[in-house]
Motif scaffolding. Structure first.
Motif, PDB file in Angstrom:
ATOM      1  N   UNK A 474       4.979  -4.566  10.628  1.00  0.00           N
ATOM      2  CA  UNK A 474       3.951  -5.487  11.566  1.00  0.00           C
ATOM      3  C   UNK A 474       4.058  -6.311  12.310  1.00  0.00           C
ATOM      4  N   UNK A 475       2.717  -6.699  12.993  1.00  0.00           N
ATOM      5  CA  UNK A 475       2.896  -7.689  14.565  1.00  0.00           C
ATOM      6  C   UNK A 475       2.668  -9.243  13.536  1.00  0.00           C
ATOM      7  N   UNK A 476       1.993  -9.944  14.939  1.00  0.00           N
ATOM      8  CA  UNK A 476       1.925 -11.135  14.044  1.00  0.00           C
ATOM      9  C   UNK A 476       0.854 -11.297  13.272  1.00  0.00           C
ATOM     10  N   UNK A 477      -0.274 -10.719  14.408  1.00  0.00           N
ATOM     11  CA  UNK A 477      -1.589 -10.631  13.377  1.00  0.00           C
ATOM     12  C   UNK A 477      -1.864  -9.403  12.709  1.00  0.00           C
ATOM     13  N   UNK A 478      -1.477  -8.807  11.615  1.00  0.00           N
ATOM     14  CA  UNK A 478      -0.744  -8.199  11.056  1.00  0.00           C
ATOM     15  C   UNK A 478      -0.827  -8.906   9.430  1.00  0.00           C
ATOM     16  N   UNK A 479       0.624  -9.562  10.163  1.00  0.00           N
ATOM     17  CA  UNK A 479       1.311 -10.024   8.931  1.00  0.00           C
ATOM     18  C   UNK A 479       0.262 -11.285   8.486  1.00  0.00           C
ATOM     19  N   UNK A 480      -0.718 -12.395   9.276  1.00  0.00           N
ATOM     20  CA  UNK A 480      -1.569 -13.540   9.298  1.00  0.00           C
ATOM     21  C   UNK A 480      -2.104 -12.666   7.974  1.00  0.00           C
ATOM     22  N   UNK A 481      -3.165 -10.936   8.468  1.00  0.00           N
ATOM     23  CA  UNK A 481      -3.709 -10.813   7.201  1.00  0.00           C
ATOM     24  C   UNK A 481      -3.524  -9.849   6.508  1.00  0.00           C
ATOM     25  N   UNK A 482      -2.096  -9.884   6.207  1.00  0.00           N
ATOM     26  CA  UNK A 482      -1.668  -9.386   4.780  1.00  0.00           C
ATOM     27  C   UNK A 482      -1.600 -11.017   4.074  1.00  0.00           C
ATOM     28  N   UNK A 483      -0.913 -11.777   4.344  1.00  0.00           N
ATOM     29  CA  UNK A 483      -0.303 -12.816   3.935  1.00  0.00           C
ATOM     30  C   UNK A 483      -1.790 -13.750   3.373  1.00  0.00           C
ATOM     31  N   UNK A 484      -2.806 -13.613   4.323  1.00  0.00           N
ATOM     32  CA  UNK A 484      -3.969 -13.930   3.474  1.00  0.00           C
ATOM     33  C   UNK A 484      -4.864 -13.112   3.122  1.00  0.00           C
ATOM     34  N   UNK A 485      -4.605 -11.888   2.371  1.00  0.00           N
ATOM     35  CA  UNK A 485      -5.024 -11.232   1.571  1.00  0.00           C
ATOM     36  C   UNK A 485      -4.119 -11.413   0.923  1.00  0.00           C
ATOM     37  N   UNK A 486      -3.319 -11.007   0.908  1.00  0.00           N
ATOM     38  CA  UNK A 486      -2.105 -10.747  -0.852  1.00  0.00           C
ATOM     39  C   UNK A 486      -1.289 -12.084  -0.914  1.00  0.00           C
ATOM     40  N   UNK A 487      -1.043 -12.533  -0.440  1.00  0.00           N
ATOM     41  CA  UNK A 487       0.150 -13.434  -0.211  1.00  0.00           C
ATOM     42  C   UNK A 487       1.177 -12.914   0.084  1.00  0.00           C
ATOM     43  N   UNK A 488       2.192 -14.486   0.504  1.00  0.00           N
ATOM     44  CA  UNK A 488       3.493 -13.462   1.228  1.00  0.00           C
ATOM     45  C   UNK A 488       4.808 -12.989   0.234  1.00  0.00           C
ATOM     46  N   UNK A 489       4.417 -13.348  -0.668  1.00  0.00           N
ATOM     47  CA  UNK A 489       5.083 -13.260  -2.167  1.00  0.00           C
ATOM     48  C   UNK A 489       5.069 -11.350  -2.584  1.00  0.00           C
ATOM     49  N   UNK A 490       4.122 -10.963  -2.369  1.00  0.00           N
ATOM     50  CA  UNK A 490       3.378  -9.286  -2.872  1.00  0.00           C
ATOM     51  C   UNK A 490       4.170  -8.658  -1.693  1.00  0.00           C
ATOM     52  N   UNK A 491       4.281  -9.139  -0.575  1.00  0.00           N
ATOM     53  CA  UNK A 491       4.168  -8.260   0.942  1.00  0.00           C
ATOM     54  C   UNK A 491       5.281  -8.500   1.217  1.00  0.00           C
TER      55      UNK A 491
END
Length: 595
Positions: A474-491
């Motif tokens: 994932x690029x930086x924008x997608x990583x930020x969306x993942x962390x905001x939506x699901x949390x870093x621990x899950x993704x």
């Protein structure tokens, strides 16, 4: 062309081998396996190579590698080759299929030709005569070759040719449109051939819709494949009127009425496929736009097991539709697969002991033993009227195509309370928004709470092409969306994929679609919140429910499993918080009332 290349081609062309003896001599198969394959060949009339693979004596890949090595030529996996259409087109489709061959490359030294059977001397000689260039041979798999031919030999040129013919004849004044379209037996008419080519091409790429859109100087024909439109432009605006008139006659519409929208339908056979075509016309600036919805009646209806529901949701959904009464709603936007899900459910509960009535607009699939009624608003046969009559037909199960108004919702909910199992759909983004929509239709909270058993919300996401699937970071924008939506621990540990694009997926990276689901099953806490019409409490109870997995979570699990891509997860996630403004509005109303 070098001497080495010439020798390779010549040796492959003249050497005729006994395949079975060669494989036995190399220890690739046994005598018993050969005899079994020969018996299979005698029954089916297939070539020995295909018979050997079908009796599991040898895999197709092993056979290809063995043959290529023996013939001293290359074996090429067509799935990994980027084909150039002008090069492929050097050999027309008829001869490509007849001789099971495809032109892979061209250079100053000649052509690289892929053949499923390089030992076929007659085919080689005919191809040499047709192509008029030095040939180098390569072995390709027969099944891969036929699949590639289906994909790369689109009917684009054929459609252009027929469209040009229609345009020329119109400009020369040689065709009376009304006379042409009224003659259903006029197989030679270019407009008929144009339509035939359009439908054949649509079946070939598995399109769900064809859009015919006239502009001032061009005609746009767009096909929806896996949810996205693919455009083909035909020069000449005059072609559209002939095409639209013909389609109107086929679907029983008024060809003289061009100022008002019209709807119709017809059936057509395209090879072994039977299409039920729904026609919708719309007056636009430069004529009439037509959309054709294609329903494949010859395809087998999907079973619940093949919808793509996660096992946990599938088991609960099966249990829900086996109940004797209550309401089950399937929600989602247009084109999200709601009808397919409901028909799969009906197919499961369709038994000789059960009376099923459906009320639809229109009837999309025809099922045995089920009484299907199509509404007709022009004669007053609307959902509510048919539903009231259906209740007097002693049904066990009722399917209402869509809850469109207060009266339909009220009758459906009361039927679910009085011993009937009711299936229906709503155009809402998620399960929580479904309750909001029912309340907006003035359905009483106590009635919804008493009748509703569960809500399935769904979307369709595109599957990654298995042939060109590759790891993806994932690029930086997608990583930020993942962390905001699901949390870093899950993704953090998730491994994603994407499609590089190949011939099999038309360079899109995707092939086919799969459903993404969330299931909210009613319990005491949820029904109490509905009874009180408290959406905030309902949302809180739904989020706290352990078995409730939101749509985006289900889609993310598909992406982490390599079924779809992260882009698809982000795409379907838009708008899923539609219910939040409704909650805010309810809170404001409560504040104004001094609550």
């Amino acid at each position: 062309m070098s001497n080495t290349t010439t020798d390779k081609s010549a040796s492959a062309r003249v050497r005729k081998i006994r395949l079975g003896d060669m494989l036995i001599g190399a220890g690739a198969i046994t005598q018993a396996q050969l005899e079994l394959a020969l018996q299979h060949q005698k029954m089916t009339g297939q070539k020995l190579g295909r018979a050997l693979t079908e009796v599991d004596a040898i895999t197709e890949a092993e056979l290809h590698r063995f043959l290529a090595q023996h013939l001293n030529i290359d074996y090429i996996d067509l799935g990994g080759v980027q084909l150039d259409m002008p090069t492929v087109s050097l050999l027309d489709e008829v001869h490509a299929r007849r001789y099971k061959a495809i032109v892979l490359q061209q250079s100053r030294d000649g052509l690289l030709l892929g053949m499923a059977d390089p030992t076929d001397i007659f085919a080689f000689d005919e191809l040499s005569r047709l192509l008029q260039k030095p040939l180098r041979l390569a072995l390709v798999g027969e099944s891969e070759l036929l699949r590639t031919i289906d994909i790369v030999y689109r009917r684009t040129d054929e459609i252009n040719a027929f469209a040009a013919q229609v345009k020329n004849e119109l400009s020369e004044g040689q065709i009376d449109i009304d006379k042409l379209t009224a003659d259903s037996d006029s197989d030679d008419a270019p407009v008929i051939k144009l339509l035939q080519s359009m439908f054949k091409d649509a079946v070939q790429v598995k399109a769900s819709d064809i859009h015919i859109e006239p502009d001032e100087f061009v005609l746009r024909i767009r096909q929806r494949v896996d949810g996205l439109l693919h455009e083909h432009i035909i020069e000449g605006g005059g072609v559209a009127s002939a095409l639209v008139t013909r389609l109107k006659l086929m679907s029983g519409l008024d060809i003289s009425e061009k100022r008002l929208p019209q709807d119709g339908r017809f059936s057509i056979h395209v090879g072994a496929v039977t299409l039920d075509v729904r026609v919708s016309t719309l007056p636009v600036q430069h004529g009439e736009s037509v959309v054709l919805r294609l329903l494949d009646n010859s395809a087998n209806l999907l079973t619940l097991d093949h919808l793509g529901m996660p096992p946990a949701i599938l088991s609960r959904f099966r249990s829900m539709i086996e109940r004797p009464s209550g309401m089950v709603l399937v929600t989602g936007p247009t084109g999200s697969g709601k009808t397919t899900t409901l028909y799969s459910a009906l197919n499961r509960v369709n038994r000789p002991t059960t009376k099923i009535i459906t009320v639809e607009d229109p009837v999309e699939y025809r099922l045995e033993r089920i009484n299907q009624v199509q509404v007709n608003a022009r004669i007053g046969l609307d959902f509510a009227r048919v539903l009231r009559t259906a209740l007097r037909q002693d049904p066990d199960i009722i399917l209402v195509g869509e809850m469109r108004d207060r009266e339909t919702a009220d009758i459906g909910l009361r039927a679910a309370m009085t011993g009937h199992l009711v299936f229906s759909t709503l155009h809402t983004v998620n399960a929580a928004a479904t309750i909001s929509r029912l309340l907006d239709m003035d359905a009483p909270g106590y009635l919804i709470a008493a009748a509703l058993h569960g809500i399935v919300a769904q979307r369709l996401v595109r599957r990654v092409c298995e042939n060109c699937k590759a790891p993806y970071t994932p690029d930086a924008q997608q990583s930020a969306w993942l962390d905001a939506s699901f949390g870093e621990s899950q993704t953090k540990s998730a491994e994603f994929v994407h499609g590089d694009g190949c011939n099999y997926c038309h360079l899109t990276g995707y092939q086919g679609r799969i459903g993404v689901y969330e299931l909210l099953e009613m319990d005491a806490t949820l029904t109490d919140a509905i009874r009180r019409e408290d959406l905030a409490a309902f949302m809180a109870a739904a989020d706290a429910k352990e078995s409730y997995v939101p749509l985006t979570q289900c889609a993310l699990e598909y992406a982490a499993s390599g079924i779809t891509t992260l882009d698809e997860v982000i795409r379907i996630s838009g708008g899923l918080d539609e219910v939040e403004p409704l909650l805010d509005a309810n809170a404001e109303e409560a504040a104004d009332a001094g609550v």
